[in-house]
Write a protein that holds these residues in place. Sequence first.
Motif, PDB file in Angstrom:
ATOM      1  N   THR A   3      42.686  47.966  44.455  1.00  0.00           N
ATOM      2  CA  THR A   3      43.043  48.228  43.005  1.00  0.00           C
ATOM      3  C   THR A   3      43.729  47.283  42.454  1.00  0.00           C
ATOM      4  O   THR A   3      44.606  47.699  41.424  1.00  0.00           O
ATOM      5  CB  THR A   3      43.370  49.794  43.130  1.00  0.00           C
ATOM      6  OG1 THR A   3      44.594  49.852  43.864  1.00  0.00           O
ATOM      7  CG2 THR A   3      42.142  50.590  43.671  1.00  0.00           C
ATOM      8  N   ARG A   4      44.196  46.402  42.892  1.00  0.00           N
ATOM      9  CA  ARG A   4      45.082  45.211  42.386  1.00  0.00           C
ATOM     10  C   ARG A   4      44.294  43.892  41.723  1.00  0.00           C
ATOM     11  O   ARG A   4      43.035  44.138  41.851  1.00  0.00           O
ATOM     12  CB  ARG A   4      45.898  44.741  43.431  1.00  0.00           C
ATOM     13  CG  ARG A   4      47.023  45.519  44.201  1.00  0.00           C
ATOM     14  CD  ARG A   4      47.924  45.083  45.135  1.00  0.00           C
ATOM     15  NE  ARG A   4      46.851  44.808  46.272  1.00  0.00           N
ATOM     16  CZ  ARG A   4      47.327  43.857  47.509  1.00  0.00           C
ATOM     17  NH1 ARG A   4      48.524  43.469  47.525  1.00  0.00           N
ATOM     18  NH2 ARG A   4      46.399  43.798  48.457  1.00  0.00           N
ATOM     19  N   ASN A   5      44.986  43.140  41.010  1.00  0.00           N
ATOM     20  CA  ASN A   5      44.187  42.323  40.152  1.00  0.00           C
ATOM     21  C   ASN A   5      44.182  40.994  41.225  1.00  0.00           C
ATOM     22  O   ASN A   5      44.762  40.657  42.188  1.00  0.00           O
ATOM     23  CB  ASN A   5      45.071  41.970  39.229  1.00  0.00           C
ATOM     24  CG  ASN A   5      44.968  42.960  37.868  1.00  0.00           C
ATOM     25  OD1 ASN A   5      45.686  42.516  36.993  1.00  0.00           O
ATOM     26  ND2 ASN A   5      44.285  43.819  38.140  1.00  0.00           N
ATOM     27  N   LEU A   6      42.797  40.349  41.068  1.00  0.00           N
ATOM     28  CA  LEU A   6      42.552  39.191  41.598  1.00  0.00           C
ATOM     29  C   LEU A   6      42.831  38.035  40.870  1.00  0.00           C
ATOM     30  O   LEU A   6      42.169  37.512  39.839  1.00  0.00           O
ATOM     31  CB  LEU A   6      41.011  39.275  42.160  1.00  0.00           C
ATOM     32  CG  LEU A   6      40.600  38.024  42.918  1.00  0.00           C
ATOM     33  CD1 LEU A   6      41.119  37.808  44.057  1.00  0.00           C
ATOM     34  CD2 LEU A   6      39.094  37.983  42.893  1.00  0.00           C
ATOM     35  N   ILE A   7      43.902  37.379  41.428  1.00  0.00           N
ATOM     36  CA  ILE A   7      44.336  36.074  40.458  1.00  0.00           C
ATOM     37  C   ILE A   7      44.697  35.039  41.609  1.00  0.00           C
ATOM     38  O   ILE A   7      45.278  35.009  42.596  1.00  0.00           O
ATOM     39  CB  ILE A   7      45.622  36.353  39.970  1.00  0.00           C
ATOM     40  CG1 ILE A   7      45.578  37.576  38.770  1.00  0.00           C
ATOM     41  CG2 ILE A   7      46.038  34.914  39.060  1.00  0.00           C
ATOM     42  CD1 ILE A   7      46.843  37.750  38.263  1.00  0.00           C
ATOM     43  N   ILE A  46      44.625  32.468  33.966  1.00  0.00           N
ATOM     44  CA  ILE A  46      44.260  31.257  33.205  1.00  0.00           C
ATOM     45  C   ILE A  46      44.742  29.917  33.929  1.00  0.00           C
ATOM     46  O   ILE A  46      44.115  28.929  34.153  1.00  0.00           O
ATOM     47  CB  ILE A  46      44.617  30.948  31.878  1.00  0.00           C
ATOM     48  CG1 ILE A  46      44.135  32.305  30.813  1.00  0.00           C
ATOM     49  CG2 ILE A  46      44.224  29.684  30.984  1.00  0.00           C
ATOM     50  CD1 ILE A  46      44.456  32.403  29.644  1.00  0.00           C
ATOM     51  N   VAL A  47      45.814  29.879  34.375  1.00  0.00           N
ATOM     52  CA  VAL A  47      46.440  28.819  34.865  1.00  0.00           C
ATOM     53  C   VAL A  47      45.522  28.498  36.295  1.00  0.00           C
ATOM     54  O   VAL A  47      45.197  27.369  36.411  1.00  0.00           O
ATOM     55  CB  VAL A  47      47.860  28.872  35.425  1.00  0.00           C
ATOM     56  CG1 VAL A  47      48.489  27.907  36.421  1.00  0.00           C
ATOM     57  CG2 VAL A  47      48.839  28.847  34.119  1.00  0.00           C
ATOM     58  N   ALA A  48      45.246  29.639  36.879  1.00  0.00           N
ATOM     59  CA  ALA A  48      44.545  29.311  38.203  1.00  0.00           C
ATOM     60  C   ALA A  48      43.059  29.097  38.033  1.00  0.00           C
ATOM     61  O   ALA A  48      42.607  28.139  38.750  1.00  0.00           O
ATOM     62  CB  ALA A  48      44.281  30.831  38.804  1.00  0.00           C
ATOM     63  N   LEU A 187      33.433  40.997  46.335  1.00  0.00           N
ATOM     64  CA  LEU A 187      32.541  40.445  46.918  1.00  0.00           C
ATOM     65  C   LEU A 187      32.235  39.007  46.580  1.00  0.00           C
ATOM     66  O   LEU A 187      31.781  38.119  47.356  1.00  0.00           O
ATOM     67  CB  LEU A 187      31.286  41.025  46.273  1.00  0.00           C
ATOM     68  CG  LEU A 187      31.003  42.456  46.565  1.00  0.00           C
ATOM     69  CD1 LEU A 187      29.862  43.321  46.271  1.00  0.00           C
ATOM     70  CD2 LEU A 187      31.053  42.738  48.072  1.00  0.00           C
ATOM     71  N   ALA A 188      32.873  38.441  45.485  1.00  0.00           N
ATOM     72  CA  ALA A 188      32.904  37.151  45.082  1.00  0.00           C
ATOM     73  C   ALA A 188      33.494  36.405  46.181  1.00  0.00           C
ATOM     74  O   ALA A 188      33.204  35.301  46.559  1.00  0.00           O
ATOM     75  CB  ALA A 188      33.328  36.723  43.594  1.00  0.00           C
ATOM     76  N   VAL A 189      35.040  36.706  46.506  1.00  0.00           N
ATOM     77  CA  VAL A 189      35.574  36.226  47.553  1.00  0.00           C
ATOM     78  C   VAL A 189      34.951  36.024  48.695  1.00  0.00           C
ATOM     79  O   VAL A 189      34.883  35.096  49.350  1.00  0.00           O
ATOM     80  CB  VAL A 189      36.954  36.881  47.475  1.00  0.00           C
ATOM     81  CG1 VAL A 189      37.963  36.153  48.771  1.00  0.00           C
ATOM     82  CG2 VAL A 189      37.812  36.685  46.259  1.00  0.00           C
ATOM     83  N   PRO A 194      35.556  29.865  45.453  1.00  0.00           N
ATOM     84  CA  PRO A 194      36.957  29.444  45.991  1.00  0.00           C
ATOM     85  C   PRO A 194      37.928  30.014  45.066  1.00  0.00           C
ATOM     86  O   PRO A 194      37.800  30.515  43.762  1.00  0.00           O
ATOM     87  CB  PRO A 194      36.815  27.740  45.509  1.00  0.00           C
ATOM     88  CG  PRO A 194      35.471  27.652  45.482  1.00  0.00           C
ATOM     89  CD  PRO A 194      34.487  28.866  44.965  1.00  0.00           C
ATOM     90  N   ALA A 195      39.142  30.052  45.429  1.00  0.00           N
ATOM     91  CA  ALA A 195      40.355  30.799  44.641  1.00  0.00           C
ATOM     92  C   ALA A 195      40.566  30.252  43.305  1.00  0.00           C
ATOM     93  O   ALA A 195      40.448  29.123  43.193  1.00  0.00           O
ATOM     94  CB  ALA A 195      41.695  30.548  45.663  1.00  0.00           C
ATOM     95  N   GLY A 196      40.785  31.097  42.446  1.00  0.00           N
ATOM     96  CA  GLY A 196      40.991  30.578  41.011  1.00  0.00           C
ATOM     97  C   GLY A 196      39.641  30.477  40.071  1.00  0.00           C
ATOM     98  O   GLY A 196      39.631  30.388  39.130  1.00  0.00           O
ATOM     99  N   VAL A 197      38.564  30.481  40.915  1.00  0.00           N
ATOM    100  CA  VAL A 197      37.050  30.292  40.028  1.00  0.00           C
ATOM    101  C   VAL A 197      37.022  31.656  39.553  1.00  0.00           C
ATOM    102  O   VAL A 197      36.417  31.657  38.255  1.00  0.00           O
ATOM    103  CB  VAL A 197      36.135  29.766  41.260  1.00  0.00           C
ATOM    104  CG1 VAL A 197      34.691  29.872  40.431  1.00  0.00           C
ATOM    105  CG2 VAL A 197      36.448  28.259  41.390  1.00  0.00           C
TER     106      VAL A 197
END
Length: 474
Positions: A3-7, A46-48, A187-189, A194-197
């Motif tokens: 339940t946290r954000n994916l950044i 956005i930076v990611a 599921l995307a991870v 890749p991280a940030g995509v």
Amino acid sequence: METRNLINGVWRSPESGRTIAVDDPATGEILAEVPEATAADVRDAIVAAAAALPGWRARTADDRGAVLRRFAGLVSERSAELAELIAREGGKPIGEARGEVAYGRSFLAWAAEEATRVYGETVPSWHEGKRVLVLRQPVGVTASITPWNFPLAMITRKLGPALAAGCTQVVKPAPQTPLTALELGRLAVEAGVPAGVVNVVTAPGPDFAAAVFADARVRKVSFTGSTEVGRQLIERSAGNVTRLSLELGGHAPVIVFDDADLDAAVAGVLRAKFRNNGQSCIAANRIYVQRGIREEFTAAFDAAVGALRVGGTLSEAVDVGPLIDGAALRKVRAHVDDAVARGARLLRGGSPCGPGGRFFEPTVLDGVTDDMLIFNEETFGPVAALAAFDTEEEALRRANASPFGLAAYVFSRDLGRVVRAAEALEYGVVGVNDGAPSTGQAPFGGMKLSGYGREGGRYVMHEYLETKYVSLAL
């Protein structure tokens, strides 16, 4: 459940420490608390996405397609869990929730193949010493703002083609249904994105929009929601000339001609009206029935509506679940009360019902006129409004009188009439003898106040690509 954000590939709590409660519309039960992310959290996403962009767009189309195929496969494998999540946080009957998972998966699977079909061109030159090349390149960092009524499919319809084109994305789900979005991020991870995509941020709309449109690195925003908010996004987009795709409000007319197959028309209109409890942008809002078939159609349709079963969303026997919140219920009731007060006949329903305070009876109104609220505003609820017409010209004129132009429906067995109507209707989607025209392979979008841009099929790829001309002197 995360339940946290994916950044940037990391699950993060918000800077503010505040959370948003997510409830079950059928029971009022609190399902989870998700972050109330801030504009600073959005900027981090956005930076990611900007940092991940060079590596992702440099990968071959086949590599990106392979990741999307794995993503689509995981959605299929977890379809039961995803459907239950959609049903519980969005109030969608479980059978329809399963359908949404399959529909949402189709966008990822189709995009995986479209990744390998982004072609450039060599154009014949008028000068023997030059060559004319046309390149198609990813637009860059993108953002999507998605609605609560299709919390999985509206994300995959935007995210799939963005990733296929080589773009990165920051996703903002609706506050009513963020859990499905966060699960999609997980599921995307797992699929190897890749991280940030892909980043998923549960921020309030104004904070998200402020951060996204202030950042020149975000080159494209796709939004599904109300026309009112769409106008605001158009204004905000001017600062950095940010590209937009907008699927905005609808007010779908249905025209049932007297040569229609009665059974097919009843079944088609029933589906177009009551799918997702009537909470769909392409839901039938104005049902025009030609006078020669009016009595027979109305009786059969009313009986079909009477057979719909209302109840909790996880029951296999349920056809119509709760509305998303109290405001939705009040709007539906106001439309019914206004129509009855102005002379419409209430054939069935017309009142709240069931447990939890958000259920409304499947309702049929007859004798509705063009000045009533329900024929001028999007109802977004389980109320079917019927009116009679005499001629083809009258039906098309009344259908086109709305400032909205998302979807329309025609039921007829006359081929010439079908072609004339389909060409004349000022709507981006026309279902002919089909109450459920949406599909992953076809372009979806509206005209007039229903927005611009298209999603679905090969057409959506243009939304995420820049066209570059290269003049090559030899």
